[in-house]
Each structure stands twice: as structure tokens, then as C-alpha cells.
Design an enzyme around this catalytic site. Structure first.
Site, short mmCIF file in Angstrom:
data_model
loop_
_atom_site.label_atom_id
_atom_site.label_comp_id
_atom_site.label_asym_id
_atom_site.label_seq_id
_atom_site.Cartn_x
_atom_site.Cartn_y
_atom_site.Cartn_z
CB ALA A 25 99.43 18.80 9.85
CD GLN A 59 95.27 8.82 15.65
OE1 GLN A 59 94.38 8.76 16.50
NE2 GLN A 59 94.99 8.92 14.36
CG ASP A 93 95.46 17.90 11.17
OD1 ASP A 93 95.12 17.87 12.36
OD2 ASP A 93 96.19 17.03 10.65
#
Lengths: 348, 348
Positions: free
Chosen positions: A51, A199, A240
Site C-alpha cells: 500500500a 509475496q 491496505d
């Protein structure tokens, strides 16, 4: 020290330099974006992700998108500026930092409308660089506040990548771990690989190994077994978008992890800069959840791993209710048992 | 109808015919095992997998391992028979059906020690085929009992593959779904892909699609979000070993899923033949959990997806405590809120 994920390179005619995170950890390659389409594409395809890093890319991308607007009319300039803002805003819907960064660029432009187009352009570049610098500072501060929660010898689970690669510098969820390490604390981190795009496996494991923090990779579905059978003292994840009541959207799997932590009496922490809060929304129910293409699940890594034609549901995020969050770690301090009131008090 | 996962082909000199499940759904290929090493390897490498199917493979593998023992001395034969049993038992430690099948072959041999070696060999082949036939019948019966729990229009989550491919025929966890479908009930199934080896994506999705059951593939970490936001009325999974108190070992991720189901007030069912119960152990704490090699996690998709040298924890199973299980579905009937007493009553 983490690599520099995103930075402005050069002067007015410069470019956004981004680490291409889709090919890590196999290769460390930088992309220099000199036009706005390349920035949009980098955000959309997760070459730049996380983010805070998306927010910075959006701000710098905005400048790139407007620097060549050829007009002396400020109002014409501001009209075209709006188009660029909308275009970048269409890249990813969930991370609020993106919209916050665009909003800030917009305010900067509007509050300088008495200046010349040339001057406004320069001010917008300065602002984008400032957003990047502020992110670096807030990561460090999140690290300091968060490290106070980490004791020597602790075991930690983290999900996805909220490390240096998700920000300009030190990360959000990983910042307390990096700081704890600097303070000489020995910690052990279990890293959820984080399907579908891994990730955790690709980026977080790599960052922790680079920082010489003891890390063990697990599949997402092993977290409950690890909590029951290994030493896990807390969970730390990023966010986020956080609603004004403390409900937090983060990478898919975070909500489930918060339930598992509750079952095992393990405190669940969310680390995020205040730019992640969205005071326009009352609760997590209002956060739009991006759904991504099925191929991320069915052929993510070079081979088909599911039948042709299978239906797939691929939400990129989920929402963890505030009641499951022991504390939110921000650059302004820690909000324990977050609620509307406490969040407002700390942020204001 | 599911494909025939495992069957005996031919007579005394025949072979075990197995579907190679490591290359599904890309390719449907059969392996004919004519020596015991090939059977051991097929079990170890998960070419044949699923607790009941492993039991059948072990029984047929035992026969293959002993058919060429050249002696007329029954005691010498039984000594060598023991070696074959130990060897096959070393392939995978968690599924009790494997040990139950071996135990049954042993009892059969021992109770016929007054016969000739040649006769004992033939009796052992009959017994292995009988184990396979019984499995087919018990799958059908699990289907019938389990389908009573499934109402028209229900949404279901399943994990890993406890379908036809895990058994000789109709599956355990999937059997109630296949039967419900035969009964004309419309159901929708969310299929956990099941990392690291993706048995859900590769096998379960394929079986359900073949049976024309509406199925949607999800990553394991999406289950909580799906439970909260979609229609999910129950979870049905298989089991690899159930302790006498009802604690059930199954594919890694099952324990976490049971916690998520509890949080969302969704009943969690385990479907398994009675051969899955291990009355030698009092609780799940005593079930050995197989740990498999790191590469299943770090390079499972045909390319390296984690840094070289990363530490990995890769348990293949976890244990769901009986208290999280709404019912165990067996071929003898359904055990609601399973405990030591109820299990003993139904099985005896």
C-alpha cells in the site's frame, strides 16, 4: 538494509525507479518509468506493490503524467491533471494510500492555482518526493513503536509482504522486526508463503534473510498447526485500508489468520502508516475488494495446476474486523484494542 | 463416475494398476506395478495417495512382495513376509489405513500357517482384492449416510482430495456429494487448492467437474473470506487417522479450516471408513506427523519461488480435535459430536 524499492531519479525530466517485484527473488532488476502508462502498468501488474509503495508510485506517476502538458492556462492544466489522477486511480481499487496520495497531489495543485503552470509542475514533483520521504520516516517510527511489543526470543507469524519492498524503505509489518533485530533481540519469524502470488515466499523470506533474521517459510494452511505446535507469540501484518472503526483490509488470508490467532490466544497486530486510514468509510463492509484473474491461481508459476475451464474465485484482499486486532501500530504510536474513538484521538 | 484409481489386474502373476496422480489433471496415465519397490515408490511419491487407496496399494504390494519367495517352509516364508510388511510400512507414517491393511494381511497369513506356502500366497492375493472390494462398498455407504446431511442448494467447502482418487471408487469426503448429486440435489462446492501439492486444484476440482457438480477453486487462505461472504453450509473433509477419542489427522490445513468453520458456525464433517480409526492411540497427540521435503514448498510449480537456502517447515498433516468436529461419517453410520464412547459403540 532493504533495497530501495521506489525512488525519484534525476530532476524534472527524471523517472520513477522501481524494483520489479514480480521477478524477485530470482532476479533483482530495476525499471525506470518515464511515462504514466508504464507506472499504471507497474501498479496493475504488481511490479510495485504494498500500500505505501503504491501511494508513492501514484504520486510520482501523476507528476510524470502532467509534466508534458503543454499549456499556459492553469485551468486547462488542472482539467488535464484530473484526467491523469483518474487514470492512475483505475489501476487498483483496494489500497487507500493510492487514493490518499492522489488526493494530496490534487490538493497541492489546487492550492497553488495562483501560480504558473510551470511552477505548479515543479511543486507537484516536490510533493511526490516529499510523500516518499515521509513514508521512509513513518516506517522507521512504526519500527520503533512496534519493536516495543517484541521481546527477545519471540516467535512471530507474518503474512504477505509488508516489508521494505512494500514501502519506500523499512516496511510496516516488518519494521518492528528489523528494529528489534537492531536492538539485539533474537526473534524467529514464520513466513506465510501467501498464495496466489507468493509475496511471502518470494519477498518477505528474502528480506528477512537479507537482514539475517531467523525465518521459516510455511504454506498459508500450516499457520494453525504452527500456532499449536511451535512457539508463536504474536502475528504482525500490514494493511491496505483501515476503516474508521478499525476494520482492516489486507492481503487475502489475513482475516483467517486473525481467527486462528484468537483461537490460540496469540495477539494479532496490524502495522500501518496513518495514510492507510480511510475516514470516509465507517466499517470494513464498505471497502471494495479487488478480484483478480483466475490464472493467478490456476497457472501462476509456469505450469497449469488445475483443470481447464475450472471456475475460480480470486479475491486479493479480505477484511479483518477490529475486534480481532490486539493493536494497530502506526508512526504516531500504538492503538490498543482499536475502536473509532481511540483511532480518532491518535490520528487527529 | 470416478476413474478406477487402483485395481488388481490379472491373476497370480498380475499387477497393481494405479492412476499416476502426480500428473493429473494434465494427463490420465496408469502405472502397472509388478514389483514391491515400484509400489513403495508410488506410495512415497504420492502417485497413489489418500488413506484408503494407500491401504489397498499396501495390501496388493504385500502380495507382490511375497509371491516370488521360493521356499516350502511356512516359517521361512512368514519371516520373509514380515520383511516385506516392514518395508511397505516405511513408505508413509501418518495414514493408519496403510498399517491396518498390513496388519490384516499379517493376520491372514498367520491364521493360515497350517496351509502350504502356495496356498497362503493365493489366500493373500484374495485378501488384498477383498480389501479393495470392501473399500468400494464402504465408499458407497459413506455416500449414502453423508448425503442425508446435504440439503438441496447447499454450499460446501472441501480440502485436499478425499474423492474417488483417494479410494478404490467413490471417495470419502466427496462420496456424500456424488450421492447427493445422484439424488438430484443441486450443490455448490468450494475446493481448497491445498498447498503444497495442490490435490484440491489438480484432483478434487477435476473429479467434481467430471461429475458435473458445480465447483469453484479457491486458495486455502481464502476459506475464511468465503465462509463470511458466500453461502457455505458445511465443510466435509477426509481423514488419514482418527484416534479413539475422535481427534482426526488429515491433510495440513484441515485443523485451521475447522477453527474457521467454528468461528462462522458452520458444521465441520469428517468422512472416513472405520479402517481409519486407530484404537491403539488415545488422542491426536500420539499421531505421528509426516514432514516432507522443502522443495514441495519452494519449487512446486516448476520454478523456484523462494530464496535459495530458505528454511522450510513442511508438515503433511495436522490434527483436528474431536471438539471441532460436528460429525464423523462412516460406512456404519454417522457419529454426531464424536467422543470415545460413541465411536466405540458404532464401530463395535
Amino acid at each position: 538494509m532493504p533495497v530501495s524499492t521506489i525512488e525519484w531519479e534525476g530532476d524534472f525530466n527524471g523517472s520513477v525507479k522501481i524494483v520489479d517485484q514480480t521477478i524477485l527473488p530470482g532476479m533483482l532488476k530495476y525499471i525506470s518509468c518515464t511515462d504514466v502508462e508504464t507506472v499504471w502498468d507497474a501498479i496493475k501488474k504488481l511490479k510495485v506493490r504494498g500500500a505505501p509503495a503504491i501511494g508513492i508510485a501514484a504520486a510520482m506517476g501523476t507528476f510524470i503524467g502532467i509534466r508534458n502538458i503543454e499549456t499556459d492556462s492553469v485551468s486547462e492544466f488542472l482539467n488535464k491533471f484530473e484526467d491523469v489522477i483518474s487514470y492512475i486511480g483505475s489501476s487498483r481499487p483496494t489500497a487507500v494510500n493510492l487514493f490518499n496520495a492522489l488526493e494530496r497531489m490534487k490538493k497541492t495543485a489546487n492550492s497553488n492555482e495562483n501560480k504558473s503552470v510551470k511552477e505548479i509542475k515543479s511543486i507537484l514533483l516536490e510533493e511526490a518526493i516529499k510523500i516518499c520521504d515521509e513514508d521512509k520516516a513513518s516506517c522507521r517510527s512504526i519500527g520503533t513503536h512496534g519493536a516495543a511489543l517484541i521481546k527477545d526470543g519471540m516467535g512471530i507469524i507474518t503474512h504477505c509482504n509488508a516489508g521494505g519492498l512494500a514501502t519506500a524503505d523499512f516496511g510496516t509489518a516488518l519494521a518492528p522486526m528489523f528494529t528489534a533485530k537492531e536492538q539485539g533481540k533474537k526473534i524467529h519469524v514464520f513466513v506465510d508463503e501467501t498464495r496466489p502470488l507468493l509475496q511471502g515466499a518470494r519477498l518477505t523470506a528474502w528480506e528477512l534473510m537479507n537482514a539475517e533474521i531467523d525465518a521459516t517459510l510455511i504454506c498459508d494452511n500450516m499457520a494453525a498447526h504452527v500456532m499449536k505446535n511451535k512457539k508463536v507469540d504474536c502475528v504482525i501484518v500490514g494493511a491496505d485500508r483501515i476503516a474508521s472503526n478499525g476494520d482492516a483490509a489486507n492481503k487475502i488470508g489475513t482475516y483467517g489468520l486473525s481467527i486462528l490467532a484468537k483461537e490460540h490466544n496469540i495477539p494479532f497486530y496490524v502495522a500501518a502508516p496513518v495514510s492507510t486510514f480511510d475516514f470516509n468509510i465507517q466499517s470494513g463492509d464498505e471497502i471494495p475488494i479487488e478480484e483478480r484473474q483466475p490464472e493467478e491461481v490456476t497457472e501462476g508459476f509456469g505450469m497449469r495446476t488445475a483443470p481447464q475451464g475450472v471456475k475460480v474465485f480470486n479475491p486479493a484482499f479480505d477484511v479483518t474486523p477490529a475486534v480481532n486486532i490486539a493493536a494497530i501500530i502506526t508512526e504516531h504510536g500504538i492503538i490498543e484494542k482499536p475502536d473509532r474513538e481511540k483511532i480518532k484521538t491518535l490520528i487527529d
